[in-house]
Design a protein around this motif. Structure first.
Motif, short mmCIF file in Angstrom:
data_model
loop_
_atom_site.label_atom_id
_atom_site.label_comp_id
_atom_site.label_asym_id
_atom_site.label_seq_id
_atom_site.Cartn_x
_atom_site.Cartn_y
_atom_site.Cartn_z
N THR A 176 -108.54 -60.79 3.19
CA THR A 176 -109.62 -60.49 1.95
C THR A 176 -109.19 -61.06 0.41
OG1 THR A 176 -108.84 -57.93 1.19
CG2 THR A 176 -110.38 -57.86 2.96
N SER A 225 -114.98 -58.00 0.37
CA SER A 225 -113.75 -57.61 0.78
C SER A 225 -113.74 -55.83 1.74
CB SER A 225 -113.17 -57.56 -0.27
OG SER A 225 -111.94 -58.18 -1.03
N THR A 263 -101.38 -57.99 3.62
CA THR A 263 -102.16 -57.95 2.80
C THR A 263 -101.28 -57.34 0.76
OG1 THR A 263 -103.75 -56.61 1.12
CG2 THR A 263 -102.52 -54.95 3.18
N ASN A 317 -106.62 -51.63 0.28
CA ASN A 317 -106.64 -52.52 1.81
C ASN A 317 -105.80 -51.53 2.91
OD1 ASN A 317 -109.07 -53.84 1.35
ND2 ASN A 317 -107.99 -56.24 0.96
#
Length: 245
Positions: free
Chosen positions: A190, A198, A219, A224
């Protein structure tokens, strides 16, 4: 949710992967050598990813996250150490052997999408199935189903340059899962997207996880990462903390 995390450090067996392990890394080292200097990307990394687990890997830029993901995905080999994939030692295979193992087992989702500009949406998703030798009728069935699932059927004849960032990433996810892989490796999936897109990509990954796919995601986003079953923190090429969620 983050405040209630339970911390747990895991050290895998050096010889036998734990029951249910999809990925077991033992004392993995990776050094990039030039005539002037040795650059250590990973230093004695040992960790396990269970079959069907969703793991997030976090850490500052340059800490070795992408290198670790590339080794897990058989895009690179460790300088030292052992990598067991479903109980098989894949640490030092040839490129051809690694390519054969990747087919149908590992799907990749990259931050930069990595779609082929000259191919339309349908052709991009179909490509890994062509490499696998899947018959035309079965390819058509799989690609049609996955594009429907990703809400991209209406864009099947469009080229990447005609799509938004979120749409391109949905196509990238579709391509990654078209071969029904056991593992999805996502590198900042994302990172180039706005909050709405996202969320869509994270929702897709969670749906795959609920269906039993093993997911390892690199990430920088704590939000997330919080959707995973476990967060692995890297620093200077080493695992410094693992947190069960």
């Amino acid at each position: 949710m983050i405040n209630n995390m339970k911390k747990e450090i895991f050290t895998p067996s050096q010889d036998i992967p734990l029951k249910g392990a999809m990925i077991t890394l033992s004392n993995i080292k990776k050094v990039f050598r030039t005539e002037e200097i040795d650059t250590w990307a990973l230093r004695e990394v040992s960790l396990e990813v269970k079959d069907g687990e969703f793991v997030s890997i976090m850490g500052p830029s340059g800490c070795g996250k992408t290198t670790l993901l590339n080794i897990m995905g058989l895009l690179d080999t460790p300088t030292e150490g052992t990598y067991m994939l479903e109980g098989k030692d894949v640490s030092q295979l040839s490129e051809r052997e690694r390519t054969n193992i990747r087919k149908g087992v590992i799907g990749f989702v990259f931050q930069s999408f990595n779609l082929i500009d000259e191919l339309n949406v349908y052709e991009n998703v179909e490509l890994p199935l062509l490499y696998m030798g899947v018959p035309a009728k079965e390819r058509k069935k799989r690609v049609t189903e996955i594009l429907d699932r990703m809400a991209m059927s209406h864009r099947r004849k469009h080229f990447p340059c005609q799509l938004s960032g979120g749409q391109q990433q949905r196509v990238a996810v579709a391509r990654a899962v078209a071969s029904n892989p056991k593992i999805i490796l996502a590198d900042e999936p994302t990172g180039n997207l706005d909050s709405k897109n996202s969320k869509e990509v994270m929702d897709l990954l969670l749906q795959l996880h609920e269906k039993g796919t093993t997911i390892v995601m690199v990430t920088h986003s704590q939000h997330n990462a919080s959707f995973a079953d476990r967060i692995i923190n890297l620093y200077d090429g080493q695992v410094v903390e693992q947190t069960e969620l």
